[in-house]
Motif scaffolding. Sequence first.
Motif, short mmCIF file in Angstrom:
data_model
loop_
_atom_site.label_atom_id
_atom_site.label_comp_id
_atom_site.label_asym_id
_atom_site.label_seq_id
_atom_site.Cartn_x
_atom_site.Cartn_y
_atom_site.Cartn_z
N TRP A 1 0.80 -1.23 0.00
CA TRP A 1 0.00 0.00 0.00
C TRP A 1 0.84 1.28 0.00
CZ3 TRP A 1 -3.81 2.88 -1.19
CH2 TRP A 1 -3.99 4.11 -0.57
N PRO A 2 1.91 1.39 0.81
CA PRO A 2 2.66 2.65 0.81
C PRO A 2 3.11 3.08 -0.59
CG PRO A 2 3.32 1.34 2.68
CD PRO A 2 2.45 0.46 1.83
N GLU A 3 3.58 2.14 -1.39
CA GLU A 3 4.02 2.49 -2.74
C GLU A 3 2.83 2.89 -3.61
OE1 GLU A 3 6.18 0.45 -6.66
OE2 GLU A 3 6.38 -0.50 -4.69
N ILE A 4 1.75 2.12 -3.54
CA ILE A 4 0.56 2.43 -4.32
C ILE A 4 -0.03 3.77 -3.88
CG2 ILE A 4 -1.82 1.72 -4.79
CD1 ILE A 4 -0.84 -1.18 -4.66
N GLY A 5 -0.15 3.95 -2.56
CA GLY A 5 -0.74 5.17 -2.03
C GLY A 5 0.07 6.41 -2.35
N ASP A 6 1.39 6.30 -2.25
CA ASP A 6 2.23 7.47 -2.55
C ASP A 6 2.15 7.85 -4.02
OD1 ASP A 6 3.01 7.77 0.07
OD2 ASP A 6 4.95 6.79 -0.17
N ASN A 7 2.08 6.85 -4.89
CA ASN A 7 1.96 7.15 -6.32
C ASN A 7 0.60 7.77 -6.64
OD1 ASN A 7 3.17 6.80 -9.11
ND2 ASN A 7 1.23 5.73 -9.38
N LEU A 8 -0.45 7.24 -6.00
CA LEU A 8 -1.77 7.83 -6.16
C LEU A 8 -1.78 9.26 -5.62
CD1 LEU A 8 -4.80 7.79 -6.77
CD2 LEU A 8 -5.14 6.58 -4.59
N GLY A 9 -1.10 9.47 -4.51
CA GLY A 9 -1.04 10.81 -3.93
C GLY A 9 -0.39 11.82 -4.86
N LEU A 10 0.63 11.39 -5.58
CA LEU A 10 1.27 12.26 -6.57
C LEU A 10 0.28 12.64 -7.67
CD1 LEU A 10 3.64 13.67 -7.93
CD2 LEU A 10 4.36 11.44 -8.84
N ALA A 11 -0.48 11.64 -8.14
CA ALA A 11 -1.47 11.90 -9.18
C ALA A 11 -2.54 12.87 -8.69
CB ALA A 11 -2.11 10.59 -9.63
N LEU A 12 -3.01 12.67 -7.45
CA LEU A 12 -4.03 13.55 -6.90
C LEU A 12 -3.51 14.97 -6.73
CD1 LEU A 12 -5.66 11.23 -4.19
CD2 LEU A 12 -6.64 11.92 -6.39
N GLU A 13 -2.27 15.11 -6.27
CA GLU A 13 -1.72 16.47 -6.12
C GLU A 13 -1.64 17.18 -7.46
OE1 GLU A 13 2.55 18.05 -5.45
OE2 GLU A 13 1.82 17.55 -3.43
N GLU A 14 -1.29 16.44 -8.50
CA GLU A 14 -1.24 17.04 -9.83
C GLU A 14 -2.62 17.55 -10.25
OE1 GLU A 14 2.40 14.71 -12.05
OE2 GLU A 14 0.48 13.67 -11.87
N LEU A 15 -3.66 16.81 -9.89
CA LEU A 15 -5.02 17.25 -10.20
C LEU A 15 -5.43 18.42 -9.31
CD1 LEU A 15 -6.70 13.74 -10.57
CD2 LEU A 15 -6.41 15.44 -12.40
N PHE A 16 -5.08 18.36 -8.04
CA PHE A 16 -5.49 19.41 -7.10
C PHE A 16 -4.82 20.75 -7.40
CE2 PHE A 16 -6.09 15.86 -3.70
CZ PHE A 16 -7.23 15.44 -4.35
N THR A 17 -3.61 20.70 -7.93
CA THR A 17 -2.88 21.94 -8.23
C THR A 17 -3.11 22.41 -9.66
OG1 THR A 17 -0.90 20.67 -8.84
CG2 THR A 17 -1.05 21.45 -6.56
N GLY A 18 -3.82 21.62 -10.45
CA GLY A 18 -4.07 22.01 -11.83
C GLY A 18 -2.96 21.66 -12.79
N THR A 19 -1.94 20.94 -12.32
CA THR A 19 -0.86 20.51 -13.21
C THR A 19 -1.41 19.56 -14.26
OG1 THR A 19 0.71 20.69 -11.38
CG2 THR A 19 1.42 19.42 -13.30
N LYS A 20 -2.38 18.74 -13.86
CA LYS A 20 -3.12 17.89 -14.78
C LYS A 20 -4.60 18.21 -14.63
CE LYS A 20 0.14 14.05 -15.25
NZ LYS A 20 0.34 12.58 -15.12
N MET A 21 -5.35 18.08 -15.73
CA MET A 21 -6.75 18.47 -15.71
C MET A 21 -7.71 17.31 -15.94
SD MET A 21 -6.39 21.71 -15.17
CE MET A 21 -8.02 22.38 -15.50
N ASP A 22 -7.24 16.27 -16.59
CA ASP A 22 -8.10 15.14 -16.95
C ASP A 22 -8.11 14.12 -15.81
OD1 ASP A 22 -9.19 12.70 -18.01
OD2 ASP A 22 -8.79 13.45 -20.03
N VAL A 23 -9.18 14.08 -15.04
CA VAL A 23 -9.25 13.21 -13.87
C VAL A 23 -9.16 11.74 -14.28
CG1 VAL A 23 -10.68 12.48 -11.92
CG2 VAL A 23 -10.54 14.90 -12.53
N GLN A 24 -9.93 11.36 -15.28
CA GLN A 24 -9.98 9.95 -15.67
C GLN A 24 -8.61 9.44 -16.11
OE1 GLN A 24 -13.00 7.56 -15.94
NE2 GLN A 24 -11.04 6.53 -15.56
N SER A 25 -7.95 10.14 -17.00
CA SER A 25 -6.66 9.66 -17.50
C SER A 25 -5.60 9.66 -16.41
CB SER A 25 -6.20 10.49 -18.70
OG SER A 25 -5.92 11.82 -18.31
N THR A 26 -5.66 10.62 -15.50
CA THR A 26 -4.67 10.69 -14.42
C THR A 26 -4.85 9.51 -13.46
OG1 THR A 26 -4.61 13.11 -14.59
CG2 THR A 26 -3.72 12.13 -12.58
#
Length: 289
Positions: free
Chosen positions: A248-273
């Motif tokens: 889980w730590p590896e999966i969760g940390d990678n997911l957390g990176l993806a979520l931060e990119e969405l939360f900060t607007g670095t990425k916009m497409d929720v589904q693809s991210t």
Amino acid sequence: MSHPFVGGGDILIYRKDVLEKAGLAVPKTLDEMVAGIKAVNDPANKLYGWSARGQRGSGMNVWRWTPFFRGLGGEWLDGEQPAFNSDKGVKATELYIDLMKYAPPGVGTFNWSDSVEAFRGGQVAYLIESDVFGPWMEDPEKSVVKGKVGYAPPPEPLGSAGWAHGFAVSTVGAKDECTKKVAGDFVGWATSREMEARRLADGIASDIGRQSTLKGEAFRKAVPAEYIDALLATGSRTQLLIMASPVWPEIGDNLGLALEELFTGTKMDVQSTLDEAAFAAEDTLRHAK
């Protein structure tokens, strides 16, 4: 050997004065909370409806996003395949992103401390956080909202993310029987009723791990009665909401990176991210077999 010294779940922490001024009741449902967040948001006067963790990490943004994800019906796995990129995962993420429009600037990278300090600095009306932070709002030296704060269980259908911190006797550090005995005695002493009583006497009401302390007179004098009521009401709803996996730590940390990119607007497409994060999680699970 391990022994928890403090644990808990989530509570809703809210500004009683702000809700009363707006004519709002304490939200029982997620829809009611979302409506309230939008109704009281007043950036011109530095009052924001909501705050949360946006910073990457399995114990940061993922931890606070997870009750939304699970509450809206999301599941981590479909069989053996990661499923947090499902329609329900996308919906939960879109809601979380939308609520960030009603949060203090920079929320996309907020950690728990940033959110807690924003609330007790008088900038936030609604906050869902680990229950341990409730007494922080009553600190007369650090909280400008002391006496104006209410506590309740998270609104339905949000779950309560269970957690525990503890002491453990290391199999590496305690190699002989004498060391194990001394280490075990220390764990027992550090988590004893006596130590909890001493912490309360020193004004530390946020690290409670015993029901006897929770129900004791000293704790009732240290915190508002409705905080204790919220703890008791939330307890039956508290469970481990994260993925039950040793990787889980590896999966969760990678997911957390993806979520931060969405939360900060670095990425916009929720589904693809989320798809990319799920693909990485699938690879991690495959290599863990």
